[in-house]
Design an enzyme around this catalytic site. Structure first.
Site, PDB file in Angstrom:
ATOM      1  N   HIS A  62       0.856  -1.178   0.000  1.00  0.00           N
ATOM      2  CA  HIS A  62       0.000   0.000   0.000  1.00  0.00           C
ATOM      3  C   HIS A  62       0.894   1.230   0.000  1.00  0.00           C
ATOM      4  CE1 HIS A  62      -3.885   1.853   0.244  1.00  0.00           C
ATOM      5  NE2 HIS A  62      -3.543   2.573   1.293  1.00  0.00           N
TER       6      HIS A  62
ATOM      7  N   LYS B 133     -10.895   6.083  -3.665  1.00  0.00           N
ATOM      8  CA  LYS B 133     -10.024   7.203  -3.337  1.00  0.00           C
ATOM      9  C   LYS B 133      -8.640   6.893  -3.867  1.00  0.00           C
ATOM     10  CE  LYS B 133      -8.436   8.580   0.937  1.00  0.00           C
ATOM     11  NZ  LYS B 133      -8.626   9.075   2.327  1.00  0.00           N
TER      12      LYS B 133
ATOM     13  N   LYS C  99      -4.668   7.796  -4.066  1.00  0.00           N
ATOM     14  CA  LYS C  99      -3.576   8.499  -3.424  1.00  0.00           C
ATOM     15  C   LYS C  99      -2.782   9.245  -4.490  1.00  0.00           C
ATOM     16  CE  LYS C  99      -4.018   7.348   0.938  1.00  0.00           C
ATOM     17  NZ  LYS C  99      -4.223   8.384   1.968  1.00  0.00           N
TER      18      LYS C  99
ATOM     19  N   ASP D  99      -6.649  11.941  -2.575  1.00  0.00           N
ATOM     20  CA  ASP D  99      -6.025  12.368  -1.316  1.00  0.00           C
ATOM     21  C   ASP D  99      -4.585  12.739  -1.612  1.00  0.00           C
ATOM     22  OD1 ASP D  99      -5.186  12.848   1.241  1.00  0.00           O
ATOM     23  OD2 ASP D  99      -5.582  10.819   2.010  1.00  0.00           O
TER      24      ASP D  99
ATOM     25  N   GLU E 200      -8.979  15.669  -1.045  1.00  0.00           N
ATOM     26  CA  GLU E 200      -8.619  15.611   0.366  1.00  0.00           C
ATOM     27  C   GLU E 200      -7.242  16.201   0.612  1.00  0.00           C
ATOM     28  OE1 GLU E 200      -9.201  11.750   2.063  1.00  0.00           O
ATOM     29  OE2 GLU E 200      -7.875  12.134   3.764  1.00  0.00           O
TER      30      GLU E 200
ATOM     31  N   ASP F  58      -8.012  16.506   6.496  1.00  0.00           N
ATOM     32  CA  ASP F  58      -7.549  15.336   7.253  1.00  0.00           C
ATOM     33  C   ASP F  58      -6.372  15.733   8.147  1.00  0.00           C
ATOM     34  OD1 ASP F  58      -6.856  12.876   8.238  1.00  0.00           O
ATOM     35  OD2 ASP F  58      -6.347  11.948   6.323  1.00  0.00           O
TER      36      ASP F  58
ATOM     37  N   LYS G  97     -10.752  10.387  12.198  1.00  0.00           N
ATOM     38  CA  LYS G  97     -10.158   9.087  12.527  1.00  0.00           C
ATOM     39  C   LYS G  97     -10.120   8.985  14.042  1.00  0.00           C
ATOM     40  CE  LYS G  97      -7.086   9.321   8.525  1.00  0.00           C
ATOM     41  NZ  LYS G  97      -5.746   9.708   8.055  1.00  0.00           N
TER      42      LYS G  97
ATOM     43  N   GLU H 192     -14.047   5.068   4.918  1.00  0.00           N
ATOM     44  CA  GLU H 192     -13.013   4.313   4.193  1.00  0.00           C
ATOM     45  C   GLU H 192     -12.466   3.240   5.141  1.00  0.00           C
ATOM     46  OE1 GLU H 192      -9.741   6.909   3.202  1.00  0.00           O
ATOM     47  OE2 GLU H 192      -9.503   7.546   5.279  1.00  0.00           O
TER      48      GLU H 192
HETATM   49 MG   LIG Z   1      -6.032  11.345   4.273  1.00  0.00          MG
END
Ligand SMILES: [Mg+2]
Length: 374
Positions: A23, A168, A170, A199, A225, A250, A274, A328
């Site tokens: 990831h 989403k 990255k 993001d 984001e 975020d 989060k 998510e």
């Molecule tokens: Mg984020």
């Protein structure tokens, strides 16, 4: 009863959980997710569990599972020992007198206290937060920073399986122009069949954002984001005013005070909440409440938690009325090993709230032994 709730011992165990695929983030990549499990054991024989976890190391916010272990064992555990699991408010105040910041570590402890308290009452953690206002949340899948054909193939596979309906991406690992072209290609392929969000993980500066973000909006990207560094809330407000699509905060959002400032400056259209970065369930509820009061929906965001931490975030997301922008909470789906005795239930693009006391999740002791770091 009162003595039963007293905390006898606090233990921590560090595990490295293998992932199904690497990831990637703008600045980091991982093949296994390190997780710190925190066990709070009561005199009455109940164990509450919490999870300390960050996305792929200390790049995101300065903490790592290793720093959390030291902070919890050396500074927080002595405060907890002998106290009751149902005095969370005073415990948090006393912990903050000794430990500033370190919200990820504090979250792991705060969740373990809630799990133990709820188990002692035979109720779900969501009940301690006011009760569930929904029993499931939609789950967006996060795609990595690989080339467009690779991420499109992964996205179409998830769509076909009915697992996710939005994605989403990255960004921030490549040169901005290259990165934008890659996302345009993905958005074009998925147009009309799935939502695409991006993001930036705070990777771009103001001018790069002003130059390139409008192209993403034109390409059909539905949400952006955190393009700029967390402290640059004024720039985030400028970007929010410029773009016709929502901007999500975020890295700029960790505390209820941050939420209030973002709302007052009009710097975010959506809050990424989060339970980990915010210091636990209660602070997350407060942030979602600030958002709701300002007309800003919250999103159940992730630090790539295992089933235990994911369940904690799910109890929050189901108990907070303001979490109306989905989630998510895909962490367990990214992991190659099932850490829970009974897996969390993903179905119809949603993650469903488990029944059973506490977080409703029991970790598999054999898996903890297998992936424990020496
Ligand atoms: Mg984020």
């Amino acid at each position: 009863m009162s003595d039963d709730l007293r905390i006898d011992r606090v233990e921590t165990v560090l595990v490295d959980i293998p992932l199904r695929r690497p990831h990637r983030f703008a600045r980091a990549s991982m093949n296994a997710q390190p997780v710190l499990y925190v066990f709070v054991r009561t005199a009455g024989g109940i164990t509450g569990t919490g999870e300390g976890v960050v996305p792929a190391g200390p790049w995101w916010g300065g903490e790592s599972v290793e720093t959390m272990q030291v902070i919890i064992e050396r500074y927080i555990a002595p405060i907890l020992t002998g106290r009751r699991v149902d005095e969370i408010g005073t415990l948090q105040r006393d912990i903050t007198d000794v430990v500033a910041a370190n919200l990820f570590a504090k979250a792991a402890v705060e969740v373990a206290l809630h799990d133990a308290w709820a188990r002692s009452l035979g109720i779900g953690v969501h009940a301690l937060l006011g009760g569930a206002v929904r029993s499931s949340v939609p789950v967006t899948w996060a795609l990595g920073t690989e080339p467009a054909p690779v991420v499109v193939e992964e996205a179409l596979g998830k769509l076909d399986a009915g697992l996710h309906h939005s994605f989403k991406l990255k960004m921030g690992a490549d040169e901005p122009a290259v990165d934008v072209s890659r996302v345009e290609a993905v958005a074009e392929k998925l147009a009309g069949v799935a939502g695409v969000r991006v993001d930036l993980n705070a990777r771009w500066d103001r001018l790069t954002s002003l130059a390139h973000l409008p192209r993403l909006a034109d390409a059909g990207v539905e949400m952006v984001e955190q393009p700029v560094p967390g402290s640059e809330i004024e720039t985030l407000a400028e970007i929010s005013a410029l773009l016709p699509i929502p901007v999500m905060a975020d890295e700029s959002l960790r505390t209820p005070s941050d939420a209030l400032r973002l709302a007052r400056l009009g710097a975010a259209d959506i809050f990424a909440v989060k339970t980990t970065k915010c210091g636990g369930l209660r602070a997350s509820m407060e942030i979602a409440a600030v958002g709701a009061a300002a007309g800003i929906p919250s999103h159940g965001a992730t630090s790539i938690e295992s089933p235990l931490g994911t369940a904690a975030s799910l109890h929050f997301a189901c108990a907070a009325p303001g979490v109306t922008w989905g989630s998510e909470l895909f962490g367990p789906l990214l992991m190659a090993e099932e850490m829970a005795v009974e897996p969390l239930r993903y179905a119809d693009g949603h993650l469903h709230l488990p029944e059973g006391p506490g977080l409703g999740i029991d970790l598999d002791p054999d898996k903890i032994r297998a992936f424990r770091r020496d």
